[in-house]
Design a protein around this motif. Structure first.
Motif, PDB file in Angstrom:
ATOM      1  N   SER A 261       0.615  -1.345  -0.238  1.00  0.00           N
ATOM      2  CA  SER A 261       0.003  -0.297  -0.119  1.00  0.00           C
ATOM      3  C   SER A 261       0.520   1.019   0.081  1.00  0.00           C
ATOM      4  O   SER A 261       0.817   2.396  -0.634  1.00  0.00           O
ATOM      5  N   ARG A 262       2.127   1.162   0.687  1.00  0.00           N
ATOM      6  CA  ARG A 262       3.282   2.341   0.713  1.00  0.00           C
ATOM      7  C   ARG A 262       3.266   2.624  -0.150  1.00  0.00           C
ATOM      8  O   ARG A 262       3.663   3.697  -0.464  1.00  0.00           O
ATOM      9  N   SER A 263       3.948   1.173  -1.016  1.00  0.00           N
ATOM     10  CA  SER A 263       4.511   2.074  -1.966  1.00  0.00           C
ATOM     11  C   SER A 263       3.425   2.058  -3.189  1.00  0.00           C
ATOM     12  O   SER A 263       4.088   2.674  -3.965  1.00  0.00           O
ATOM     13  N   GLN A 264       2.337   2.063  -3.268  1.00  0.00           N
ATOM     14  CA  GLN A 264       1.646   2.356  -4.342  1.00  0.00           C
ATOM     15  C   GLN A 264       1.351   4.183  -3.959  1.00  0.00           C
ATOM     16  O   GLN A 264       1.366   4.485  -4.814  1.00  0.00           O
ATOM     17  N   GLU A 265       0.903   4.727  -2.857  1.00  0.00           N
ATOM     18  CA  GLU A 265       1.555   5.743  -2.696  1.00  0.00           C
ATOM     19  C   GLU A 265       2.042   6.289  -2.901  1.00  0.00           C
ATOM     20  O   GLU A 265       2.376   7.516  -3.258  1.00  0.00           O
ATOM     21  N   LEU A 266       3.785   6.434  -2.620  1.00  0.00           N
ATOM     22  CA  LEU A 266       4.963   7.090  -3.253  1.00  0.00           C
ATOM     23  C   LEU A 266       4.649   6.602  -4.491  1.00  0.00           C
ATOM     24  O   LEU A 266       5.041   7.960  -5.252  1.00  0.00           O
ATOM     25  N   ALA A 267       4.798   5.379  -5.168  1.00  0.00           N
ATOM     26  CA  ALA A 267       4.628   5.708  -6.876  1.00  0.00           C
ATOM     27  C   ALA A 267       3.713   6.857  -7.631  1.00  0.00           C
ATOM     28  O   ALA A 267       3.593   8.077  -8.090  1.00  0.00           O
ATOM     29  N   GLN A 268       2.434   7.080  -6.786  1.00  0.00           N
ATOM     30  CA  GLN A 268       1.941   8.557  -6.796  1.00  0.00           C
ATOM     31  C   GLN A 268       2.371   9.561  -6.493  1.00  0.00           C
ATOM     32  O   GLN A 268       2.192  10.289  -7.343  1.00  0.00           O
ATOM     33  N   GLN A 269       2.807   9.923  -5.517  1.00  0.00           N
ATOM     34  CA  GLN A 269       3.388  10.821  -5.104  1.00  0.00           C
ATOM     35  C   GLN A 269       4.515  11.644  -6.393  1.00  0.00           C
ATOM     36  O   GLN A 269       5.077  12.465  -6.721  1.00  0.00           O
ATOM     37  N   LEU A 270       5.509  10.251  -6.443  1.00  0.00           N
ATOM     38  CA  LEU A 270       6.644  10.240  -7.100  1.00  0.00           C
ATOM     39  C   LEU A 270       6.783  10.449  -8.790  1.00  0.00           C
ATOM     40  O   LEU A 270       7.033  11.279  -9.180  1.00  0.00           O
ATOM     41  N   SER A 271       5.415  10.546  -9.211  1.00  0.00           N
ATOM     42  CA  SER A 271       4.896  10.609 -11.289  1.00  0.00           C
ATOM     43  C   SER A 271       4.266  11.631 -11.023  1.00  0.00           C
ATOM     44  O   SER A 271       4.121  11.168 -12.370  1.00  0.00           O
ATOM     45  N   SER A 272       3.759  11.723  -9.950  1.00  0.00           N
ATOM     46  CA  SER A 272       3.352  13.041 -10.541  1.00  0.00           C
ATOM     47  C   SER A 272       3.792  13.973 -11.172  1.00  0.00           C
ATOM     48  O   SER A 272       4.868  13.815 -11.243  1.00  0.00           O
TER      49      SER A 272
END
Length: 272
Positions: A261-272
């Protein structure tokens, strides 16, 4: 890998490990380059492996067949956008940065031959495992080249969908820390039973190493191996019962899901 020219953008620990693994496999140092603003890191690589080094990324990627993006996720966009004008359509780009999607990489790079890789820290001693996902534009030959490159530091597994990168991150990317935690806990339990701390630590570490080696080398799965060493009414069964009564399996499931879940959150933050 024949005459394949490989350029590493970023010369940190993971890049150094891959370079060392490639050289051990017999890849000619003339076919490996590294670029990094850190002169000390470049000098160390040059002294260890005699590869060519650069402080200018645009020069380092010229004529490269494979470009490995080994920079921190936080600066990936800046690095990619600076690289974009210097890339060709045929170059394969491999990102080992956590959390950056192939869509974002493609947008920043202006390229579409992209492979995402999730390695783990045992790759630093050539005993890692890496999950790879390739976009549809990557050729079969390039997939083979990527597999050869990453196998220099351990096992390689291919993923059918990019979303599974989060699961790989949770299982193997973060996984070494789970085993370190268990080693810590067993060591502390041994000390409480009266063992000197150094002996308890050795017993825990080498038991973990032996068990992992058996699991990797045996034709039996982990469940069968566990049952083989768990005699009815014996000491191992007493310990396993205590683990299970304490909700061990559920706790591990919750922990791994939390990492995903944290990996998904970080992906959203970093890929924006």
């Amino acid at each position: 890998m024949g005459n394949t020219q490989i350029t590493f953008i970023g010369a940190g620990n993971m890049a150094a490990s891959l370079i060392g693994g490639l050289c051990k496999q017999g890849v000619n140092a003339e076919h490996i380059r590294a670029s990094d603003p850190g002169v000390a890191q470049l000098e160390a690589l040059q002294n260890a492996y005699a590869i060519k080094t650069f402080t200018d990324n645009s020069l380092a990627v010229k004529d490269a067949d494979i470009i490995v993006l080994a920079v921190k996720p936080q600066i990936m966009r800046q690095v990619c956008e600076q690289l974009a004008p210097h890339l060709t359509e045929q170059q394969l780009l491999i990102s080992i940065a956590a959390g950056i999607t192939s869509l974002s990489l493609s947008r920043w790079l202006g390229a579409n031959k992209i492979i995402r890789c999730m390695p783990n820290t045992p790759a630093l001693i050539q005993q890692g495992v890496s999950g790879l996902y390739a976009t549809e534009h990557v050729t079969a030959q390039q997939r083979e080249q990527a597999e050869l490159l990453l196998s220099a530091v351990g096992l390689v597994v291919w993923l059918d969908t990019e979303e599974l990168i989060d699961a790989v991150t949770a299982v193997s990317g973060s996984g070494p820390a789970y085993f370190f935690l268990l080693i810590e806990a067993i060591t502390q339990a041994g000390v409480k039973l009266g063992l000197p701390e150094d002996i308890a630590a050795q017993l825990a570490k080498y038991t973990a190493q032996g068990a992992a080696s058996m699991a990797c080398q045996s034709a039996l799965d982990a469940t069968q191996l566990r049952l083989q060493v768990t005699s009815p009414n014996g000491t191992t069964e007493a310990a396993i019962d205590a683990f299970q009564q304490g909700g061990f399996n559920q706790l591990v499931d919750t922990a791994v899901r939390s990492a995903a879940s944290r990996s998904q959150e970080l992906a959203q933050q970093l890929s924006s």
